[in-house]
Design a protein around this motif. Structure first.
Motif, PDB file in Angstrom:
ATOM      1  N   MET A   1       0.831  -1.206   0.000  1.00 36.44           N
ATOM      2  CA  MET A   1       0.000   0.000   0.000  1.00 36.44           C
ATOM      3  C   MET A   1       0.866   1.257   0.000  1.00 36.44           C
ATOM      4  N   VAL A   2       1.931   1.261   0.814  1.00 37.29           N
ATOM      5  CA  VAL A   2       2.820   2.418   0.875  1.00 37.29           C
ATOM      6  C   VAL A   2       3.500   2.639  -0.468  1.00 37.29           C
ATOM      7  N   ALA A   3       3.979   1.564  -1.085  1.00 40.61           N
ATOM      8  CA  ALA A   3       4.627   1.679  -2.391  1.00 40.61           C
ATOM      9  C   ALA A   3       3.662   2.253  -3.424  1.00 40.61           C
ATOM     10  N   TYR A   4       2.424   1.782  -3.396  1.00 39.04           N
ATOM     11  CA  TYR A   4       1.419   2.267  -4.344  1.00 39.04           C
ATOM     12  C   TYR A   4       1.157   3.752  -4.131  1.00 39.04           C
ATOM     13  N   GLU A   5       1.033   4.182  -2.878  1.00 38.86           N
ATOM     14  CA  GLU A   5       0.765   5.581  -2.571  1.00 38.86           C
ATOM     15  C   GLU A   5       1.907   6.489  -3.017  1.00 38.86           C
ATOM     16  N   SER A  37      -8.771 -12.758   0.943  1.00 38.09           N
ATOM     17  CA  SER A  37      -9.927 -12.368   1.754  1.00 38.09           C
ATOM     18  C   SER A  37      -9.487 -11.656   3.025  1.00 38.09           C
ATOM     19  N   HIS A  38      -8.179 -11.713   3.323  1.00 41.06           N
ATOM     20  CA  HIS A  38      -7.637 -10.980   4.465  1.00 41.06           C
ATOM     21  C   HIS A  38      -7.815  -9.491   4.214  1.00 41.06           C
ATOM     22  N   ASP A  39      -8.198  -8.748   5.243  1.00 41.41           N
ATOM     23  CA  ASP A  39      -8.602  -7.352   5.068  1.00 41.41           C
ATOM     24  C   ASP A  39      -7.531  -6.518   4.378  1.00 41.41           C
ATOM     25  N   SER A  40      -6.272  -6.615   4.853  1.00 42.82           N
ATOM     26  CA  SER A  40      -5.222  -5.775   4.285  1.00 42.82           C
ATOM     27  C   SER A  40      -4.954  -6.112   2.827  1.00 42.82           C
ATOM     28  N   LEU A  41      -5.054  -7.420   2.456  1.00 44.09           N
ATOM     29  CA  LEU A  41      -4.836  -7.810   1.072  1.00 44.09           C
ATOM     30  C   LEU A  41      -6.048  -7.502   0.202  1.00 44.09           C
ATOM     31  N   ARG A  42      -7.223  -7.616   0.798  1.00 47.67           N
ATOM     32  CA  ARG A  42      -8.437  -7.290   0.043  1.00 47.67           C
ATOM     33  C   ARG A  42      -8.416  -5.831  -0.403  1.00 47.67           C
ATOM     34  N   LYS A  43      -7.852  -4.949   0.452  1.00 40.77           N
ATOM     35  CA  LYS A  43      -7.768  -3.532   0.088  1.00 40.77           C
ATOM     36  C   LYS A  43      -6.875  -3.324  -1.127  1.00 40.77           C
ATOM     37  N   LEU A  44      -5.839  -4.173  -1.257  1.00 36.66           N
ATOM     38  CA  LEU A  44      -4.972  -4.062  -2.424  1.00 36.66           C
ATOM     39  C   LEU A  44      -5.732  -4.376  -3.705  1.00 36.66           C
ATOM     40  N   THR A  45      -6.615  -5.370  -3.642  1.00 31.16           N
ATOM     41  CA  THR A  45      -7.364  -5.772  -4.843  1.00 31.16           C
ATOM     42  C   THR A  45      -8.333  -4.688  -5.294  1.00 31.16           C
ATOM     43  N   PRO A  48      -7.257   1.115  -7.816  1.00 32.20           N
ATOM     44  CA  PRO A  48      -7.412   1.299  -9.267  1.00 32.20           C
ATOM     45  C   PRO A  48      -6.212   0.747 -10.033  1.00 32.20           C
ATOM     46  N   GLY A  49      -6.480  -0.002 -11.102  1.00 30.40           N
ATOM     47  CA  GLY A  49      -5.411  -0.518 -11.951  1.00 30.40           C
ATOM     48  C   GLY A  49      -4.775  -1.802 -11.465  1.00 30.40           C
ATOM     49  N   VAL A  50      -5.158  -2.299 -10.304  1.00 26.89           N
ATOM     50  CA  VAL A  50      -4.570  -3.521  -9.750  1.00 26.89           C
ATOM     51  C   VAL A  50      -5.440  -4.720 -10.141  1.00 26.89           C
ATOM     52  N   ASP A  51      -4.806  -5.785 -10.657  1.00 32.18           N
ATOM     53  CA  ASP A  51      -5.576  -6.947 -11.116  1.00 32.18           C
ATOM     54  C   ASP A  51      -4.734  -8.211 -10.952  1.00 32.18           C
ATOM     55  N   LEU A  52      -5.360  -9.365 -11.199  1.00 36.69           N
ATOM     56  CA  LEU A  52      -4.725 -10.672 -10.996  1.00 36.69           C
ATOM     57  C   LEU A  52      -4.400 -11.345 -12.323  1.00 36.69           C
ATOM     58  N   LEU A  53      -3.355 -12.205 -12.309  1.00 35.11           N
ATOM     59  CA  LEU A  53      -3.108 -13.132 -13.399  1.00 35.11           C
ATOM     60  C   LEU A  53      -2.703 -14.475 -12.787  1.00 35.11           C
ATOM     61  N   TYR A  54      -2.942 -15.570 -13.514  1.00 31.75           N
ATOM     62  CA  TYR A  54      -2.785 -16.915 -12.966  1.00 31.75           C
ATOM     63  C   TYR A  54      -1.890 -17.762 -13.869  1.00 31.75           C
ATOM     64  N   PHE A  55      -1.204 -18.765 -13.266  1.00 30.79           N
ATOM     65  CA  PHE A  55      -0.408 -19.721 -14.034  1.00 30.79           C
ATOM     66  C   PHE A  55      -0.118 -20.935 -13.156  1.00 30.79           C
ATOM     67  N   ASP A  56       0.251 -22.041 -13.805  1.00 35.55           N
ATOM     68  CA  ASP A  56       0.678 -23.257 -13.102  1.00 35.55           C
ATOM     69  C   ASP A  56       2.200 -23.306 -13.083  1.00 35.55           C
ATOM     70  N   GLN A  69      -1.237 -17.230  -8.160  1.00 32.91           N
ATOM     71  CA  GLN A  69      -1.802 -15.969  -8.634  1.00 32.91           C
ATOM     72  C   GLN A  69      -0.863 -14.818  -8.277  1.00 32.91           C
ATOM     73  N   LEU A  70      -0.758 -13.857  -9.182  1.00 27.04           N
ATOM     74  CA  LEU A  70       0.042 -12.657  -8.962  1.00 27.04           C
ATOM     75  C   LEU A  70      -0.886 -11.453  -8.980  1.00 27.04           C
ATOM     76  N   LEU A  71      -0.875 -10.679  -7.904  1.00 21.10           N
ATOM     77  CA  LEU A  71      -1.643  -9.446  -7.824  1.00 21.10           C
ATOM     78  C   LEU A  71      -0.691  -8.300  -8.152  1.00 21.10           C
ATOM     79  N   ALA A  72      -0.952  -7.564  -9.208  1.00 23.53           N
ATOM     80  CA  ALA A  72       0.028  -6.587  -9.682  1.00 23.53           C
ATOM     81  C   ALA A  72      -0.651  -5.319 -10.180  1.00 23.53           C
ATOM     82  N   THR A  73       0.120  -4.233 -10.160  1.00 20.51           N
ATOM     83  CA  THR A  73      -0.338  -2.974 -10.749  1.00 20.51           C
ATOM     84  C   THR A  73      -0.357  -3.114 -12.271  1.00 20.51           C
ATOM     85  N   ALA A  74      -0.987  -2.154 -12.936  1.00 15.14           N
ATOM     86  CA  ALA A  74      -1.278  -2.292 -14.365  1.00 15.14           C
ATOM     87  C   ALA A  74      -0.020  -2.506 -15.198  1.00 15.14           C
TER      88      ALA A  74
END
Length: 717
Positions: A1-5, A37-45, A48-56, A69-74
């Motif tokens: 969150m700090v990095a994003y801000e 579903s953890h509160d602090s991580l849910r706020k990251l999702t 704006p511009g933050v989304d998920l991508l998936y792979f095996d 899953q990777l949660l990343a900025t745009a």
């Protein structure tokens, strides 16, 4: 969150949810909880511009088909998508070992085999991150020979990645206030370690702590291996610069985490709620004392109390706490149980540490050394000696401005105070409260924000100041129009853009009382748009900062040779508007403004007279405060203080009670000036608008008029 801000990109890795209803649900994992579903991580999702991508992971050579899953900025997600996104296992069933089932032979979880990424995946990620890091451009020289560098607020841990890739992906961190991890990865890590050692040595010298085993505390949990009452500590690192902007010191503070002190606040040993308020001196008090020094030719000194909070003294009602040592200082007893510290002295970060320190300093000054504490500013202390000489000091946490007339009593008191607390005394002060101080002679002192403004220009402006165009005034003629457009809030601002704007305007606000009255109006308008900034308002902020940087040497000049230097006089003005009007005021003493401001009025005025009387009442209250301070400083006013107002109706309304259609609705609080006039404290007089210096604090003016008023306010000849 700090990095994003702060405008930085990030990527967060976690296993996918396997529970019932999930896209990746599997048998045997019905109760599996999604980490997001953890509160602090849910706020990251939700950013704006933050989304998920998936792979095996098996696609990259892992023995397990574990889906990640990777949660990343745009920007990060766009770079990673073609490399790792949506790449799933296509192997035959049974090819991979299952992550579901009984534990392994050694009792470990089956998911342990997928805890680390395979080398091929690490290499792909490193290449992607390297593509995001801009190439190191040639350094752009700045004034003073320093080079401009844009730090990356990030910290990386590498595994199975070639050194060449690592070197390409990581850029040297050059922040002036890094985190501990960032400092330990920089070329300056030894200097930061030395600074941390100095802090720990201070702890030992002042008897700050005693060590205890964590399992001896009543809240020790053997399963978690920690006690809930123990508060974490962290390092606050900062480079200290001189008044010319040169690096002079690496400073490290071990502080207590403020967000973990709820228990202390509500469980103090006393029955009442824990008191945490600690006063700090107003800059107005400091400037007034400087003006008095110039009129009387006093000697001035500045001193800093070393490790002030560590020299505070607990009393019976103060709640003591246990803390976990900061990084690099953790240790364990012979049983492997963590060692924690019981604090015997208040520490930076403790909610009541500032209050305890001020109480300790006040006790020494008032009870032991017989100083008197001001009734108008609790951080002003003064003492009159039998020979008629006197000493005055302004205390701002651990910084003190000390002045005295001729006599030996003040030197004795300063020596006595330094015997109680360890001080660093500066006989020729250069800085105080972020201001550059120049003592030209005993009767001439100037205050500016030169070093501060230059540092902020380097931090916030995208180009060197020398390369930017010259601005005639800080406020453009379109400032109010652009602010009114911003108020329409036609679109929600980007979160990171809003945070960057707020940071920049906050830095500008701090500079205003440091000798920059000419920018007060423009910065006041910028501050009204903190929650709905626009690119146009951001451009106005850049203009103000550029103007300040190009005139960074502008200063308040207190001089006993100025006309009527020993007379307190005030000016007020307002800019009547459809909405809330703007109050502008200034109070002069010692040849320059000691108090000034540009503020939005609390209510909507129905006439220009009402707006002017609101402004006059505001500055009248400030006059009463300053007259009280002058009395305590040994220069009691002998006549009413003249307040100049450029509205005839407001002048008449301030002198006597009048019932008329246009003023009968005005609140009593807004007619406070009339009460002071009746008491003989304030005398309201009419002044022509062209001659009212407070006009520069209410509106954008042409260059010639703006500069004329600023020269008057700053005492510039």
């Amino acid at each position: 969150m700090v990095a994003y801000e702060r405008g930085a990109d990030f990527v967060f890795e976690s296993p996918v949810a396997r529970g019932e209803g999930s896209r990746f649900a599997i048998d045997g994992k019905k109760e599996h909880v999604d980490m997001l579903s953890h509160d602090s991580l849910r706020k990251l999702t939700q950013l704006p511009g933050v989304d998920l991508l998936y792979f095996d992971q098996c696609v990259f050579g892992a023995t397990s088909a574990k889906t990640t899953q990777l949660l990343a900025t745009a920007d990060v997600r766009a770079t990673l998508q073609p490399l790792v996104g949506e790449r799933f296992c296509s192997h035959a069933p049974g090819t991979h070992s299952s992550i579901v089932g009984v534990p392994l032979v050694d009792g470990g979880y089956r998911t342990r085999q997928a805890q680390t990424f395979p080398p091929a995946l690490n290499a792909q990620l490193a290449v992607a991150f390297a593509a995001l890091v801009p190439p190191v451009a040639p350094s752009v020289p700045h004034a003073g020979g320093k080079a401009r560098a844009e730090p990356i607020e990030a910290c990386c841990v590498w595994s199975d990645v070639a050194p060449s890739v690592e070197a390409m992906a990581v850029k040297q961190h050059t922040s002036n206030d890094p985190s501990w991890n960032q400092a330990m990865q920089s070329d300056e890590k030894e200097k930061w370690r030395d600074a941390a050692k100095v802090e720990i040595d201070n702890f030992d010298r002042h008897g700050v702590k005693t060590e205890v085993s964590e399992d001896s505390l009543p809240t020790w949990n053997v399963h978690k291996g920690r006690a809930s009452e123990v508060i974490d500590m962290l390092w606050v690192l900062k480079k200290k610069f001189s008044e010319t902007g040169e690096l002079v010191k690496y400073k490290a503070r071990a502080v207590v985490c403020g967000n973990q002190q709820t228990a202390k606040t509500h469980n103090s040993s006393s029955e009442s709620v824990l008191e945490t308020f600690a006063p700090a001196a107003r800059s107005t008090t400091f400037k007034l004392l400087c003006a008095v020094c110039c009129l009387e030719g006093r000697r001035v000194r500045q001193f800093d109390v070393e490790a002030a909070y560590l020299q505070g003294e607990f009393d019976g009602d103060d709640a003591k706490v246990h803390v976990r040592p900061p990084p690099g200082e953790q240790s364990y007893d012979t049983r492997g149980v963590p060692i924690v510290w019981l604090l015997l002295k208040p520490l930076y970060g403790e909610v009541d540490a500032g209050r305890i320190w001020h109480r300790t300093a006040k006790k020494q000054l008032v009870e032991e050394q017989k100083f008197s504490q001001s009734e108008h500013d609790p951080c002003l202390f003064f003492k009159v000696y039998p020979d008629g000489s006197r000493a005055d000091l302004v205390l701002y946490v651990d910084d003190c401005w000390f002045t005295n007339t001729s006599g030996v009593g003040a030197d004795d008191d300063l020596k006595r105070f330094s015997g109680k607390f360890k001080l660093t005394v500066e006989s020729n002060p250069k800085q105080f409260l972020g201001m550059n101080v120049t003592v030209h002679d005993p009767h001439h002192i100037s205050l500016s924000a030169e070093a501060y403004v230059k540092a902020k220009a380097e931090q916030y402006l995208r180009s060197p100041v020398e390369a930017l165009p010259v601005c005639d005034t800080p406020a453009a003629v379109t400032l109010i129009k652009d602010y009114e457009k911003a108020m329409l809030k036609q679109s929600a601002p980007d979160y990171r853009f809003m945070k960057a704007y707020q940071s920049k305007v906050g830095a500008l606000i701090y500079a205003v009382p440091c000798g920059r009255p000419g920018e007060a109006f423009a910065i006041g308008v910028l501050a009204r748009a903190l929650t709905f900034p626009t690119p146009q308002m951001n451009s106005h902020a850049d203009r103000v900062l550029t103007y300040m940087a190009k005139s960074s040497t502008d200063a308040l000049h207190f001089n006993n040779t100025a006309p009527d230097a020993d007379v307190l006089v005030a000016f007020s003005d307002s800019d009547w508007a459809v909405g809330h009007s703007t109050t502008g005021f200034c109070v002069m003493f010692g040849g320059a403004a000691i108090s000034y401001g540009s503020k939005r009025q609390h209510c909507i005025a129905l006439s220009s007279t009402e707006a002017e009387i609101i402004a006059a009442s505001h500055v009248a209250a400030e006059i009463v405060h300053l007259r009280g301070l002058l009395h305590e400083m040994g220069r009691p006013p002998t006549a009413p203080t003249v307040l100049y107002v450029d509205n005839s109706g407001a002048v008449e309304l301030a002198k006597e009670r009048r019932s008329c259609r246009r003023s009968r609705h005005v609140d009593r609080r807004d007619l406070k000036v009339r009460e002071y006039v009746a008491q003989g404290v304030v005398l309201v007089k009419k002044i022509h608008t062209d001659d009212n210096p407070a006009d520069v604090l209410t509106k954008a003016l042409p260059r010639e008029i703006h500069q004329r008023h600023v020269r008057f306010l700053t005492g510039k000849v």
